[in-house]
Design a protein around this motif. Structure first.
Motif, PDB file in Angstrom:
ATOM      1  N   ALA A  82      18.247   2.723 -56.390  1.00  0.00           N
ATOM      2  CA  ALA A  82      17.189   2.559 -55.385  1.00  0.00           C
ATOM      3  C   ALA A  82      17.101   1.107 -54.922  1.00  0.00           C
ATOM      4  O   ALA A  82      16.949   0.838 -53.727  1.00  0.00           O
ATOM      5  N   VAL A  83      17.220   0.172 -55.855  1.00  0.00           N
ATOM      6  CA  VAL A  83      17.183  -1.243 -55.481  1.00  0.00           C
ATOM      7  C   VAL A  83      18.367  -1.565 -54.565  1.00  0.00           C
ATOM      8  O   VAL A  83      18.221  -2.299 -53.588  1.00  0.00           O
ATOM      9  N   GLY A  84      19.527  -0.991 -54.873  1.00  0.00           N
ATOM     10  CA  GLY A  84      20.686  -1.193 -54.004  1.00  0.00           C
ATOM     11  C   GLY A  84      20.440  -0.642 -52.615  1.00  0.00           C
ATOM     12  O   GLY A  84      20.788  -1.273 -51.607  1.00  0.00           O
ATOM     13  N   ASP A  85      19.832   0.558 -52.558  1.00  0.00           N
ATOM     14  CA  ASP A  85      19.520   1.157 -51.256  1.00  0.00           C
ATOM     15  C   ASP A  85      18.520   0.290 -50.490  1.00  0.00           C
ATOM     16  O   ASP A  85      18.636   0.120 -49.271  1.00  0.00           O
ATOM     17  N   ILE A  86      17.530  -0.247 -51.200  1.00  0.00           N
ATOM     18  CA  ILE A  86      16.545  -1.118 -50.546  1.00  0.00           C
ATOM     19  C   ILE A  86      17.245  -2.356 -49.994  1.00  0.00           C
ATOM     20  O   ILE A  86      16.957  -2.798 -48.876  1.00  0.00           O
ATOM     21  N   GLY A  87      18.175  -2.902 -50.770  1.00  0.00           N
ATOM     22  CA  GLY A  87      18.925  -4.066 -50.302  1.00  0.00           C
ATOM     23  C   GLY A  87      19.698  -3.764 -49.036  1.00  0.00           C
ATOM     24  O   GLY A  87      19.706  -4.561 -48.091  1.00  0.00           O
ATOM     25  N   VAL A  88      20.327  -2.580 -49.007  1.00  0.00           N
ATOM     26  CA  VAL A  88      21.083  -2.186 -47.809  1.00  0.00           C
ATOM     27  C   VAL A  88      20.128  -2.016 -46.632  1.00  0.00           C
ATOM     28  O   VAL A  88      20.412  -2.453 -45.510  1.00  0.00           O
ATOM     29  N   SER A  89      18.969  -1.382 -46.878  1.00  0.00           N
ATOM     30  CA  SER A  89      17.988  -1.185 -45.811  1.00  0.00           C
ATOM     31  C   SER A  89      17.469  -2.523 -45.286  1.00  0.00           C
ATOM     32  O   SER A  89      17.328  -2.709 -44.067  1.00  0.00           O
ATOM     33  N   LEU A  90      17.157  -3.444 -46.191  1.00  0.00           N
ATOM     34  CA  LEU A  90      16.675  -4.761 -45.767  1.00  0.00           C
ATOM     35  C   LEU A  90      17.742  -5.511 -44.980  1.00  0.00           C
ATOM     36  O   LEU A  90      17.427  -6.204 -44.009  1.00  0.00           O
ATOM     37  N   LEU A  91      18.986  -5.347 -45.370  1.00  0.00           N
ATOM     38  CA  LEU A  91      20.068  -5.985 -44.628  1.00  0.00           C
ATOM     39  C   LEU A  91      20.129  -5.421 -43.215  1.00  0.00           C
ATOM     40  O   LEU A  91      20.251  -6.165 -42.245  1.00  0.00           O
TER      41      LEU A  91
END
Length: 152
Positions: A82-91
């Motif tokens: 989930a943290v990885g997905d959030i990072g991708v979304s923020l990017l």
């Protein structure tokens, strides 16, 4: 010559007796050594068995701990996903904001004259409105002053 034969036989018998005595003493000493080796081996076997029991208990505890850690890691893995997905979304969001800012900057630059004219026009309208209010206030004050003069 017979005496020599008897003496030789007696010397041979004494030599055999001495060899037998020394051989017996050697065998007795070897027997004691073997008994001590057997006792030492029994003691070492007991100590090795104790170490083996402790090693088995340690391995069992290690396996239990490893299972516990694997279970906890499996529970935490989705959090990292989930943290990885959030990072991708923020990017993606950051890239979108950057593109929007670039687009807005380009639009402002292309429409800079129009914006300057609009701001100038707005300032003119605001100045005109302020003058109209000032005139209205002045007229109202003059009207009130005339009424007071008439009433006196």
């Amino acid at each position: 010559m017979e005496i020599i034969l008897y003496i030789a036989a007696l010397v041979a018998a004494i030599a055999l007796l001495v060899i037998a005595v020394y051989l017996g003493m050697t065998l007795k000493s070897t027997s004691k050594t073997m008994d001590e080796v057997a006792k030492s081996l029994e003691q070492m076997t007991g100590e090795v068995k104790g170490i083996t029991d402790q090693a088995e208990k340690l391995m069992e505890k290690t396996n239990n701990l490893l299972e516990d850690i694997n279970g906890k890691v499996a529970k935490v893995d989705p959090v990292f996903d989930a943290v990885g997905d959030i990072g991708v979304s923020l990017l993606g969001l950051s890239q979108s904001v950057r593109e929007l800012a670039t687009l807005a900057t380009n639009k402002v630059q292309t429409n800079e004259k129009k914006i300057v004219q609009a701001v100038s026009f707005s300032n003119s309208i605001l100045a005109f409105r302020d003058k109209m209010k000032a005139n209205k206030v002045a007229k109202q004050a003059a009207s009130e002053a005339n009424e007071e003069t008439i009433n006196l």
